[in-house]
Design a protein around this motif. Structure first.
Motif, PDB file in Angstrom:
ATOM      1  N   LYS A 114       0.975  -1.110   0.132  1.00  0.00           N
ATOM      2  CA  LYS A 114       0.005  -0.049   0.172  1.00  0.00           C
ATOM      3  C   LYS A 114       0.987   1.060  -0.039  1.00  0.00           C
ATOM      4  O   LYS A 114       1.938   1.256   0.468  1.00  0.00           O
ATOM      5  CB  LYS A 114      -0.937   0.042   1.258  1.00  0.00           C
ATOM      6  N   ILE A 115       0.520   2.222  -0.728  1.00  0.00           N
ATOM      7  CA  ILE A 115       1.222   3.311  -0.822  1.00  0.00           C
ATOM      8  C   ILE A 115       0.438   4.509  -0.755  1.00  0.00           C
ATOM      9  O   ILE A 115      -0.362   5.020  -1.410  1.00  0.00           O
ATOM     10  CB  ILE A 115       1.950   3.481  -2.101  1.00  0.00           C
ATOM     11  N   GLY A 116       0.687   5.563   0.497  1.00  0.00           N
ATOM     12  CA  GLY A 116      -0.269   6.366   0.848  1.00  0.00           C
ATOM     13  C   GLY A 116       0.384   7.809   0.801  1.00  0.00           C
ATOM     14  O   GLY A 116       1.227   8.224   1.732  1.00  0.00           O
ATOM     15  N   GLU A 144      -6.375   2.603   3.665  1.00  0.00           N
ATOM     16  CA  GLU A 144      -6.849   2.041   4.798  1.00  0.00           C
ATOM     17  C   GLU A 144      -7.112   0.372   4.333  1.00  0.00           C
ATOM     18  O   GLU A 144      -7.762  -0.032   3.196  1.00  0.00           O
ATOM     19  CB  GLU A 144      -8.382   2.516   5.501  1.00  0.00           C
ATOM     20  N   ASP A 145      -6.749  -0.540   5.344  1.00  0.00           N
ATOM     21  CA  ASP A 145      -7.044  -2.126   4.930  1.00  0.00           C
ATOM     22  C   ASP A 145      -8.421  -2.243   4.829  1.00  0.00           C
ATOM     23  O   ASP A 145      -8.839  -3.210   4.006  1.00  0.00           O
ATOM     24  CB  ASP A 145      -6.806  -2.789   6.186  1.00  0.00           C
ATOM     25  N   VAL A 146      -9.502  -1.512   5.243  1.00  0.00           N
ATOM     26  CA  VAL A 146     -10.699  -1.837   5.070  1.00  0.00           C
ATOM     27  C   VAL A 146     -11.151  -1.596   3.657  1.00  0.00           C
ATOM     28  O   VAL A 146     -11.999  -2.290   3.119  1.00  0.00           O
ATOM     29  CB  VAL A 146     -11.754  -0.916   5.779  1.00  0.00           C
ATOM     30  N   THR A 147     -10.366  -0.557   2.772  1.00  0.00           N
ATOM     31  CA  THR A 147     -10.755  -0.472   1.352  1.00  0.00           C
ATOM     32  C   THR A 147     -10.234  -1.732   0.503  1.00  0.00           C
ATOM     33  O   THR A 147     -10.840  -1.931  -0.664  1.00  0.00           O
ATOM     34  CB  THR A 147     -10.166   0.833   0.770  1.00  0.00           C
ATOM     35  N   LEU A 148      -9.625  -2.575   1.052  1.00  0.00           N
ATOM     36  CA  LEU A 148      -8.987  -3.825   0.268  1.00  0.00           C
ATOM     37  C   LEU A 148     -10.136  -5.052   0.404  1.00  0.00           C
ATOM     38  O   LEU A 148     -10.157  -6.064   0.004  1.00  0.00           O
ATOM     39  CB  LEU A 148      -7.819  -4.342   0.740  1.00  0.00           C
ATOM     40  N   ASN A 149     -11.364  -4.791   1.402  1.00  0.00           N
ATOM     41  CA  ASN A 149     -12.385  -5.864   1.385  1.00  0.00           C
ATOM     42  C   ASN A 149     -12.684  -6.419   0.154  1.00  0.00           C
ATOM     43  O   ASN A 149     -13.328  -5.439  -0.688  1.00  0.00           O
ATOM     44  CB  ASN A 149     -13.252  -5.515   2.636  1.00  0.00           C
ATOM     45  N   HIS A 180       0.565  -7.247  -4.832  1.00  0.00           N
ATOM     46  CA  HIS A 180      -0.604  -6.392  -5.336  1.00  0.00           C
ATOM     47  C   HIS A 180      -0.427  -4.878  -4.847  1.00  0.00           C
ATOM     48  O   HIS A 180       0.085  -4.854  -3.520  1.00  0.00           O
ATOM     49  CB  HIS A 180      -1.945  -6.863  -4.361  1.00  0.00           C
ATOM     50  N   VAL A 181      -0.389  -4.013  -5.558  1.00  0.00           N
ATOM     51  CA  VAL A 181      -0.088  -2.710  -5.252  1.00  0.00           C
ATOM     52  C   VAL A 181      -1.207  -1.787  -5.236  1.00  0.00           C
ATOM     53  O   VAL A 181      -2.100  -1.845  -6.306  1.00  0.00           O
ATOM     54  CB  VAL A 181       0.840  -2.218  -6.302  1.00  0.00           C
ATOM     55  N   PHE A 182      -1.499  -1.113  -4.290  1.00  0.00           N
ATOM     56  CA  PHE A 182      -2.560  -0.178  -3.981  1.00  0.00           C
ATOM     57  C   PHE A 182      -1.996   1.172  -3.769  1.00  0.00           C
ATOM     58  O   PHE A 182      -1.366   1.342  -2.610  1.00  0.00           O
ATOM     59  CB  PHE A 182      -3.672  -0.761  -2.746  1.00  0.00           C
ATOM     60  N   TYR A 183      -2.337   2.128  -4.656  1.00  0.00           N
ATOM     61  CA  TYR A 183      -1.456   3.441  -4.596  1.00  0.00           C
ATOM     62  C   TYR A 183      -2.554   4.647  -4.252  1.00  0.00           C
ATOM     63  O   TYR A 183      -3.552   4.653  -5.189  1.00  0.00           O
ATOM     64  CB  TYR A 183      -0.811   3.381  -5.860  1.00  0.00           C
ATOM     65  N   LYS A 224     -13.700  -1.438  -3.365  1.00  0.00           N
ATOM     66  CA  LYS A 224     -13.436  -0.191  -3.429  1.00  0.00           C
ATOM     67  C   LYS A 224     -12.614  -0.202  -4.784  1.00  0.00           C
ATOM     68  O   LYS A 224     -12.403   0.867  -5.654  1.00  0.00           O
ATOM     69  CB  LYS A 224     -12.801   0.333  -2.430  1.00  0.00           C
ATOM     70  N   TYR A 225     -11.616  -1.202  -4.810  1.00  0.00           N
ATOM     71  CA  TYR A 225     -10.637  -1.422  -5.958  1.00  0.00           C
ATOM     72  C   TYR A 225     -11.338  -2.097  -6.901  1.00  0.00           C
ATOM     73  O   TYR A 225     -11.155  -3.616  -6.893  1.00  0.00           O
ATOM     74  CB  TYR A 225      -9.397  -1.834  -5.306  1.00  0.00           C
TER      75      TYR A 225
END
Length: 365
Positions: free
Chosen positions: A239-241, A247-252, A305-308, A342-343
């Motif tokens: 994760k890159i903020g 937030e972890d919850v957005t990966l649900n 898995h990249v979340f940016y 969300k993603y």
């Protein structure tokens, strides 16, 4: 530490500098001589009055007769200097151009113009390569994403062909596109071109160059959540903020709950956080070091898995440091606040000889 190209830096600073000074000197000198030749008494009296006023002198202001021959000579000389200055300007105008600038105008989120920016590009010959994917991404589907990727691939090939074997070509990325597409562009062009970056300023509605300066910026921190036995791990999350927290919850809903994760983030994420090229270099190095750590730590690793959340310039730079030789499969995800999950879609990073895999997890972009 990245090697500093001092010669190239000095060339960028001084290229065209002396030519412009010569033009200025010729034209201003020519105007002064011409005006003195036409109105000698006016200029002489004005000069004497200024000297008397500033230095408390008592010079005589009585006009002195100047021969017509001298006046004609001064006027002709002045006119010749003006003409010479104009000739020199147009003669050297093309010669002082530094490089071909390949402007990568990349948009998929919204349509923008590229005519307003904050730096002088007169020393470049700008060639625009527009990648407009907004229409394809109005409706989310694998078909539309595939079409957008094909169009991006075609433009990317034109850019690489244009730059192939030429040392006077520089790329410039002007991006307002979805994060996976931006990562992919950086990944596929990588280090084949020296690239500068322009960010869209929502306040001034113009493009601002990410400058090479010493502006202060926050450190990019790395937090780790290692919950699994490293021998069996096949999927790892990064994760890159930068702009907002991830937030972890957005990966649900993605099936990644409980996976080992690495969180690269600012102490206080904020909009417009990227302020310098030095910052891009440092944040890219932190990301690359994290990737190396992951590659070495997990013997069974298959996917990252990249979340940016951040600006396009950094997304491009992070994509450009990924390696098909050293890294496993990299999937970059797109965020949409009203989607569930969300993603809602992702693509993997592939070079030109491999087809990019598209995974749609939601219904709307």
């Amino acid at each position: 530490m990245e090697k500093i190209d001092l010669k190239g830096f000095l060339k960028r600073i001084f290229s065209g500098f002396f030519e412009k000074k010569i033009v200025w000197l010729l034209i201003t000198s020519g105007i002064a001589l011409t005006m003195y030749g036409i109105f000698p008494d006016v200029w002489r009296i004005l000069a004497i009055q200024l000297l008397n006023a500033f230095y408390n002198l008592s010079l005589n202001e009585t006009p002195e007769k100047i021969s017509w021959g001298l006046r004609l000579f001064l006027t002709a000389t002045g006119a010749a200097l003006i003409v010479s200055g104009l000739w020199f300007y147009f003669k050297t105008r093309e010669n002082i151009k530094l490089k071909k600038l390949l402007q990568i105008a990349h948009s998929s989120i919204e349509s923008v113009e590229y005519s307003k920016f904050d730096v002088d590009l007169d020393n470049y010959e700008v060639e625009q390569y527009r990648i407009a994917q907004g229409e394809e991404l109005k409706t989310l589907s694998k078909v539309n994403l595939s079409h957008a990727l094909r169009e991006q691939g075609k433009i990317k090939e034109k850019i690489l062909q244009r730059a192939d074997g030429r040392d006077n070509v520089e790329a410039s990325y002007w991006g307002l596109a979805h994060i996976p597409l931006t990562f992919l562009m950086g990944y596929q062009i990588a280090d084949k071109l020296s690239t500068s970056f322009f960010e869209w300023n929502q306040n001034s509605l113009s493009w601002n160059r990410v400058k090479d300066n010493n502006t202060e910026y926050p450190e990019l921190l790395v937090s780790r959540q290692l919950n699994q036995s490293f021998e069996d791990v096949e999927d790892v999350v990064i994760k890159i903020g930068i702009t907002y927290q991830v937030e972890d919850v957005t990966l649900n809903g993605l099936g990644l709950e409980g996976r080992d994760s690495y969180y690269l983030h600012l102490p206080s994420p904020t909009r417009n956080a990227i302020v310098s090229v030095r910052q891009l270099n440092e944040y890219q190095a932190v990301f690359r070091k994290t990737m190396d750590e992951i590659n070495q730590y997990y013997p069974s690793l298959k996917r990252v898995h990249v979340f940016y959340s951040g600006q396009p310039s950094l997304a491009y730079r992070l994509g450009s440091c990924l390696s098909p030789r050293m890294d496993k499969e990299i999937l970059v995800y797109n965020y949409h606040s009203t989607s569930e999950p969300k993603y809602n879609w992702s693509i993997n990073m592939k070079k030109e000889w491999n087809e990019v895999a598209i995974h749609v997890t939601g219904e709307t972009i």
